[in-house]
Design a protein around this motif. Structure first.
Motif, short mmCIF file in Angstrom:
data_model
loop_
_atom_site.label_atom_id
_atom_site.label_comp_id
_atom_site.label_asym_id
_atom_site.label_seq_id
_atom_site.Cartn_x
_atom_site.Cartn_y
_atom_site.Cartn_z
N CYS A 1 -8.21 40.07 57.13
CA CYS A 1 -7.18 40.12 58.17
C CYS A 1 -6.35 38.86 57.96
O CYS A 1 -6.89 37.75 58.02
CB CYS A 1 -7.81 40.13 59.56
N GLN A 2 -5.07 39.04 57.69
CA GLN A 2 -4.23 37.92 57.29
C GLN A 2 -3.08 37.75 58.28
O GLN A 2 -2.34 38.70 58.56
CB GLN A 2 -3.66 38.16 55.90
N PHE A 3 -2.93 36.53 58.78
CA PHE A 3 -1.81 36.17 59.65
C PHE A 3 -0.97 35.22 58.82
O PHE A 3 -1.43 34.13 58.49
CB PHE A 3 -2.31 35.45 60.91
N GLY A 4 0.26 35.61 58.48
CA GLY A 4 1.01 34.76 57.59
C GLY A 4 2.51 34.78 57.82
O GLY A 4 3.03 35.58 58.61
N VAL A 5 3.16 33.87 57.14
CA VAL A 5 4.62 33.77 57.18
C VAL A 5 5.16 33.60 55.76
O VAL A 5 4.53 32.99 54.91
CB VAL A 5 5.12 32.60 58.06
N ASP A 6 6.34 34.17 55.55
CA ASP A 6 7.07 34.02 54.31
C ASP A 6 7.76 32.65 54.36
O ASP A 6 8.54 32.38 55.27
CB ASP A 6 8.09 35.15 54.18
N GLY B 1 -10.16 31.14 56.59
CA GLY B 1 -9.68 30.36 55.46
C GLY B 1 -8.16 30.29 55.48
O GLY B 1 -7.51 30.88 56.33
N ILE B 2 -7.63 29.56 54.52
CA ILE B 2 -6.17 29.39 54.42
C ILE B 2 -5.75 29.74 53.00
O ILE B 2 -6.43 29.38 52.04
CB ILE B 2 -5.78 27.93 54.73
N GLU B 3 -4.65 30.45 52.90
CA GLU B 3 -4.03 30.73 51.61
C GLU B 3 -2.61 30.20 51.67
O GLU B 3 -1.85 30.60 52.54
CB GLU B 3 -4.03 32.22 51.31
N ALA B 4 -2.29 29.29 50.80
CA ALA B 4 -0.95 28.71 50.79
C ALA B 4 -0.40 28.71 49.38
O ALA B 4 -1.07 28.25 48.45
CB ALA B 4 -0.99 27.29 51.35
N THR B 5 0.78 29.27 49.24
CA THR B 5 1.50 29.25 47.97
C THR B 5 2.94 28.84 48.30
O THR B 5 3.30 28.75 49.47
CB THR B 5 1.52 30.65 47.30
N PRO B 6 3.75 28.61 47.29
CA PRO B 6 5.16 28.32 47.59
C PRO B 6 5.86 29.49 48.30
O PRO B 6 6.86 29.30 48.98
CB PRO B 6 5.78 28.09 46.20
N ILE C 1 -3.25 32.33 57.34
CA ILE C 1 -4.59 32.06 57.84
C ILE C 1 -5.32 33.39 57.73
O ILE C 1 -4.85 34.41 58.24
CB ILE C 1 -4.56 31.55 59.29
N THR C 2 -6.42 33.40 56.98
CA THR C 2 -7.13 34.65 56.71
C THR C 2 -8.52 34.63 57.31
O THR C 2 -9.16 33.58 57.42
CB THR C 2 -7.25 34.89 55.19
N PHE C 3 -8.96 35.80 57.67
CA PHE C 3 -10.34 36.03 58.10
C PHE C 3 -10.84 37.12 57.18
O PHE C 3 -10.24 38.20 57.10
CB PHE C 3 -10.39 36.47 59.57
N GLN C 4 -11.94 36.85 56.46
CA GLN C 4 -12.39 37.84 55.49
C GLN C 4 -13.90 37.93 55.40
O GLN C 4 -14.62 37.03 55.83
CB GLN C 4 -11.78 37.56 54.13
#
Length: 151
Positions: free
Chosen positions: A57-62, A110-115, A120-123
């Protein structure tokens, strides 16, 4: 020729998702088997099941969209670390509503960050060899997203 039973580990899960009436989209295919993007009850969340059994489950922004919203037509550029802070601040209230319920379901944060994005992920890992059990776990996680924890 490949064995049709080994075509993709997601095929049985996809059939179960179709039977359940859940909305989904199959992404990718081929050797890796792709993933299933499931409709989550929380509009700011992506729920995805990967062919290796990972469910997230991923909560993210572009990040580019965020940068554009913050700077508009300004020529000044925002530092990446500042942009990450703003993204984290933006996601915090959304994630806080669901954190306790998702952690209770056994998902790890956890956190996934790229350019390109910040998420913020829950897995968790699911055993895809038992489609009914995997579907039950997915349903519990999606249900947790329907009932946000009061903040």
């Amino acid at each position: 020729m490949s064995n049709p039973e080994r075509r993709s580990v997601l095929d049985d899960i996809e059939a179960a998702v179709q039977q359940s009436g859940w909305s989904y989209e199959r992404l990718g295919d081929g050797e890796s088997g792709g993933s299933l993007l499931l409709a989550a009850p929380e509009p700011d969340c992506l729920a995805e099941l990967f062919s290796d059994g990972r469910f997230a489950c991923q909560f993210g922004v572009d990040m580019e969209e965020m940068r554009s919203l913050l700077t508009g037509d300004q020529t000044e550029d925002m530092a990446d670390d500042e942009l990450v802070r703003v993204a984290r601040y933006h996601l915090k209230p959304i994630v806080d509503r669901h954190r306790a319920a998702l952690l209770k379901e056994g998902l790890e944060e956890g956190i996934e960050a790229t350019p390109d994005y910040y998420a913020i992920t829950f897995q968790t890992r699911l055993d895809l060899s038992d489609p009914q059990k995997a579907m039950h776990r997915i349903a519990r996680c999606l249900l947790a997203l329907e009932r946000p924890t009061p903040t």
